[in-house]
Write a protein that holds these residues in place. Sequence first.
Motif, PDB file in Angstrom:
ATOM      1  N   LEU A  65       1.270  -0.868  -0.075  1.00  0.00           N
ATOM      2  CA  LEU A  65      -0.018  -0.343  -0.279  1.00  0.00           C
ATOM      3  C   LEU A  65       0.648   1.108   0.180  1.00  0.00           C
ATOM      4  CD1 LEU A  65      -2.584  -0.769   3.249  1.00  0.00           C
ATOM      5  CD2 LEU A  65      -2.855  -1.128   0.273  1.00  0.00           C
ATOM      6  N   GLY A  66       0.434   2.348  -0.741  1.00  0.00           N
ATOM      7  CA  GLY A  66       1.587   3.288  -1.470  1.00  0.00           C
ATOM      8  C   GLY A  66       2.821   2.980  -1.439  1.00  0.00           C
ATOM      9  N   ASP A  67       3.489   4.126  -2.323  1.00  0.00           N
ATOM     10  CA  ASP A  67       3.937   4.612  -3.146  1.00  0.00           C
ATOM     11  C   ASP A  67       5.426   5.235  -2.676  1.00  0.00           C
ATOM     12  OD1 ASP A  67       3.465   7.259  -3.481  1.00  0.00           O
ATOM     13  OD2 ASP A  67       2.572   6.653  -5.020  1.00  0.00           O
ATOM     14  N   GLY A  68       5.407   5.975  -1.225  1.00  0.00           N
ATOM     15  CA  GLY A  68       5.880   6.132  -0.995  1.00  0.00           C
ATOM     16  C   GLY A  68       6.742   7.627  -0.882  1.00  0.00           C
ATOM     17  N   VAL A  69       5.406   8.703  -1.912  1.00  0.00           N
ATOM     18  CA  VAL A  69       5.149   9.911  -1.500  1.00  0.00           C
ATOM     19  C   VAL A  69       4.106  10.777  -2.287  1.00  0.00           C
ATOM     20  CG1 VAL A  69       5.203  11.539  -3.820  1.00  0.00           C
ATOM     21  CG2 VAL A  69       6.753   9.159  -4.430  1.00  0.00           C
ATOM     22  N   THR A  70       3.136   9.569  -1.892  1.00  0.00           N
ATOM     23  CA  THR A  70       1.916  10.703  -1.607  1.00  0.00           C
ATOM     24  C   THR A  70       1.606  10.224  -0.433  1.00  0.00           C
ATOM     25  OG1 THR A  70       0.522   9.527  -3.676  1.00  0.00           O
ATOM     26  CG2 THR A  70      -0.773  10.163  -2.082  1.00  0.00           C
ATOM     27  N   ARG A 142     -13.660   6.294   1.333  1.00  0.00           N
ATOM     28  CA  ARG A 142     -13.500   7.078   1.628  1.00  0.00           C
ATOM     29  C   ARG A 142     -12.073   6.868   3.036  1.00  0.00           C
ATOM     30  NH1 ARG A 142     -18.821   9.873   3.349  1.00  0.00           N
ATOM     31  NH2 ARG A 142     -17.299  11.228   4.533  1.00  0.00           N
ATOM     32  N   GLN A 143     -12.529   5.273   3.097  1.00  0.00           N
ATOM     33  CA  GLN A 143     -11.882   5.289   4.962  1.00  0.00           C
ATOM     34  C   GLN A 143     -10.645   4.389   4.063  1.00  0.00           C
ATOM     35  OE1 GLN A 143     -13.355   1.792   6.872  1.00  0.00           O
ATOM     36  NE2 GLN A 143     -11.349   0.617   5.791  1.00  0.00           N
ATOM     37  N   GLY A 144     -10.625   3.976   2.837  1.00  0.00           N
ATOM     38  CA  GLY A 144      -9.404   3.079   2.271  1.00  0.00           C
ATOM     39  C   GLY A 144      -8.975   1.822   2.881  1.00  0.00           C
ATOM     40  N   ALA A 180      -6.762   6.401   3.223  1.00  0.00           N
ATOM     41  CA  ALA A 180      -8.197   7.446   2.188  1.00  0.00           C
ATOM     42  C   ALA A 180      -8.190   7.954   1.289  1.00  0.00           C
ATOM     43  CB  ALA A 180      -8.833   8.054   2.930  1.00  0.00           C
ATOM     44  N   ASP A 181      -8.715   7.325   0.384  1.00  0.00           N
ATOM     45  CA  ASP A 181      -8.835   8.690  -1.291  1.00  0.00           C
ATOM     46  C   ASP A 181      -9.071  10.450  -0.719  1.00  0.00           C
ATOM     47  OD1 ASP A 181     -11.014   9.311  -0.824  1.00  0.00           O
ATOM     48  OD2 ASP A 181     -12.766   7.629  -2.727  1.00  0.00           O
ATOM     49  N   ASN A 182      -8.805  10.960  -1.891  1.00  0.00           N
ATOM     50  CA  ASN A 182      -8.902  12.431  -1.698  1.00  0.00           C
ATOM     51  C   ASN A 182     -10.412  12.562  -1.791  1.00  0.00           C
ATOM     52  OD1 ASN A 182      -9.097  11.852  -4.030  1.00  0.00           O
ATOM     53  ND2 ASN A 182      -6.723  13.028  -4.937  1.00  0.00           N
ATOM     54  N   SER A 183     -11.087  11.754  -2.400  1.00  0.00           N
ATOM     55  CA  SER A 183     -12.461  12.239  -2.502  1.00  0.00           C
ATOM     56  C   SER A 183     -13.153  13.504  -2.317  1.00  0.00           C
ATOM     57  CB  SER A 183     -13.674  11.362  -3.125  1.00  0.00           C
ATOM     58  OG  SER A 183     -13.878  10.626  -1.668  1.00  0.00           O
ATOM     59  N   THR A 184     -13.286  13.637  -0.710  1.00  0.00           N
ATOM     60  CA  THR A 184     -13.606  14.370   0.269  1.00  0.00           C
ATOM     61  C   THR A 184     -13.080  15.368   0.851  1.00  0.00           C
ATOM     62  OG1 THR A 184     -13.167  13.285   2.022  1.00  0.00           O
ATOM     63  CG2 THR A 184     -15.141  12.851   1.078  1.00  0.00           C
ATOM     64  N   ASN A 185     -11.981  15.672  -0.319  1.00  0.00           N
ATOM     65  CA  ASN A 185     -10.945  16.853  -0.170  1.00  0.00           C
ATOM     66  C   ASN A 185     -10.688  17.848  -0.785  1.00  0.00           C
ATOM     67  OD1 ASN A 185      -7.900  17.907   0.898  1.00  0.00           O
ATOM     68  ND2 ASN A 185      -9.265  17.940   2.445  1.00  0.00           N
ATOM     69  N   SER A 186     -11.379  19.296  -0.518  1.00  0.00           N
ATOM     70  CA  SER A 186     -11.288  19.835  -1.242  1.00  0.00           C
ATOM     71  C   SER A 186      -9.623  20.335  -1.743  1.00  0.00           C
ATOM     72  CB  SER A 186     -11.868  21.474  -1.281  1.00  0.00           C
ATOM     73  OG  SER A 186     -11.489  22.297   0.412  1.00  0.00           O
ATOM     74  N   GLU A 187      -8.721  20.153  -1.034  1.00  0.00           N
ATOM     75  CA  GLU A 187      -7.142  20.295  -1.449  1.00  0.00           C
ATOM     76  C   GLU A 187      -7.435  19.106  -2.205  1.00  0.00           C
ATOM     77  OE1 GLU A 187      -4.989  22.149   1.041  1.00  0.00           O
ATOM     78  OE2 GLU A 187      -6.871  22.502   2.510  1.00  0.00           O
ATOM     79  N   GLY A 188      -7.383  18.103  -2.386  1.00  0.00           N
ATOM     80  CA  GLY A 188      -7.252  17.144  -3.146  1.00  0.00           C
ATOM     81  C   GLY A 188      -6.210  16.159  -2.551  1.00  0.00           C
ATOM     82  N   ASN A 190      -5.199  13.243   0.793  1.00  0.00           N
ATOM     83  CA  ASN A 190      -5.887  11.826   1.032  1.00  0.00           C
ATOM     84  C   ASN A 190      -5.888  11.735   2.791  1.00  0.00           C
ATOM     85  OD1 ASN A 190      -4.652  11.533  -1.312  1.00  0.00           O
ATOM     86  ND2 ASN A 190      -5.182   9.549  -1.645  1.00  0.00           N
ATOM     87  N   VAL A 191      -7.228  12.680   3.000  1.00  0.00           N
ATOM     88  CA  VAL A 191      -7.499  12.519   4.742  1.00  0.00           C
ATOM     89  C   VAL A 191      -8.549  11.148   4.177  1.00  0.00           C
ATOM     90  CG1 VAL A 191      -7.959  14.477   6.247  1.00  0.00           C
ATOM     91  CG2 VAL A 191      -7.195  15.082   4.273  1.00  0.00           C
ATOM     92  N   TYR A 192      -7.961  10.962   6.056  1.00  0.00           N
ATOM     93  CA  TYR A 192      -9.476  10.178   6.665  1.00  0.00           C
ATOM     94  C   TYR A 192      -9.665  11.160   7.373  1.00  0.00           C
ATOM     95  CZ  TYR A 192     -11.930   6.314   8.605  1.00  0.00           C
ATOM     96  OH  TYR A 192     -13.360   5.685   9.452  1.00  0.00           O
ATOM     97  N   GLY A 193     -11.034  12.081   7.332  1.00  0.00           N
ATOM     98  CA  GLY A 193     -11.527  12.549   8.061  1.00  0.00           C
ATOM     99  C   GLY A 193     -12.296  12.211   9.652  1.00  0.00           C
ATOM    100  N   ASN A 194     -12.872  12.937  10.402  1.00  0.00           N
ATOM    101  CA  ASN A 194     -13.632  12.697  11.236  1.00  0.00           C
ATOM    102  C   ASN A 194     -15.216  12.567  10.675  1.00  0.00           C
ATOM    103  OD1 ASN A 194     -11.988  13.352  13.196  1.00  0.00           O
ATOM    104  ND2 ASN A 194     -12.473  15.073  13.745  1.00  0.00           N
ATOM    105  N   GLN A 195     -15.939  12.821   9.945  1.00  0.00           N
ATOM    106  CA  GLN A 195     -17.128  12.736   8.682  1.00  0.00           C
ATOM    107  C   GLN A 195     -16.973  11.697   8.620  1.00  0.00           C
ATOM    108  OE1 GLN A 195     -20.202  14.373   9.426  1.00  0.00           O
ATOM    109  NE2 GLN A 195     -20.615  13.048   8.577  1.00  0.00           N
ATOM    110  N   ASP A 196     -15.520  11.702   7.714  1.00  0.00           N
ATOM    111  CA  ASP A 196     -15.149  10.149   6.837  1.00  0.00           C
ATOM    112  C   ASP A 196     -16.020   8.630   7.971  1.00  0.00           C
ATOM    113  OD1 ASP A 196     -14.517  11.633   4.726  1.00  0.00           O
ATOM    114  OD2 ASP A 196     -12.384  11.480   5.011  1.00  0.00           O
ATOM    115  N   MET A 197     -14.796   8.947   9.712  1.00  0.00           N
ATOM    116  CA  MET A 197     -15.107   8.168  10.265  1.00  0.00           C
ATOM    117  C   MET A 197     -16.410   7.903  10.496  1.00  0.00           C
ATOM    118  SD  MET A 197     -13.339   7.932  14.192  1.00  0.00           S
ATOM    119  CE  MET A 197     -14.123   9.915  14.774  1.00  0.00           C
TER     120      MET A 197
END
Length: 281
Positions: A65-70, A142-144, A180-188, A190-197
């Motif tokens: 999982l992950g690429d060491g850059v994102t 959204r969770q990933g 998590a993906d970046n579908s709910t973040n306006s800045e693009g 990858n945030v697993y936010g509180n609403q996502d939880m």
Amino acid sequence: METMMMQKKLIWTLLALLCAGMLVSAASAAPTTELHVAKIASDGVTVINETTVDYRWMEKNLPVLGDGVTHYYHQGPVFEGDKWDPLETTNFKGRGAVKGTNIRDLAELVGGAAPGDEIMVRAADGYHVEFAYENVYNPDPRQGPIGICWYNGAEAGAGERQGCGYVPDYYTGMRLVFFADNSTNSEGLNVYGNQDMYDTLPESAQHFYDLYPSTGGLTVKWVDEVRVYAGGFSGERGALAGSLTTPVAKATTEAAKAPLSLMVTLAAALGAVALHARREA
């Protein structure tokens, strides 16, 4: 004379206990480099299957999982406005540009999980979190995927320093991170936010700081065990979980580094012992 001897003995005993306590603390609060993976029967005790793998084996033999850059982020408590912060505007907790192994793939090493099972992720100090089968095997984007991370390619821009490279140089690893993906973040981001939880995890798995939700509290550091509990985990969720392995179990693949502050304190304590001995000589 007798009183002086008793005082001397007491001082030496207290200093010895202090040093021992600091060494134990350093051992539990240090990077981990291998995982004990086990499947537990519905009685909550019987080990059906188990194995131990290190980060090198995981990288070579399991999907990464992950690429060491994102960069991936969780979210801390939001004290003003909507505590769930659905627009993900504040208090991001950077977890670095991590790479790791999906706990689903680790569970499969010991027979996998089924609906109704829970997967525990445990830290070396006994702290643990549990996730339902659905969140591990069929996560909402959204969770990933939930990963155990053993590599960090870059530090977060602010906040907690984590170290870069593989563990133990990545000194908050191995660490649980939601990819998590970046579908709910306006800045693009990858945030697993509180609403996502709130939207993706059952209430029993959600984390709160007092009354405030915080996905940052789910990112367990120094993970050393993953357990699959058939029928779900029935133990006390607020209590520390003991290791399934003994203290003399197989050592980690690389020596852990004690935090600098502990080393300085230990050196000071040892210096005090030496100074006291010189004064008594």
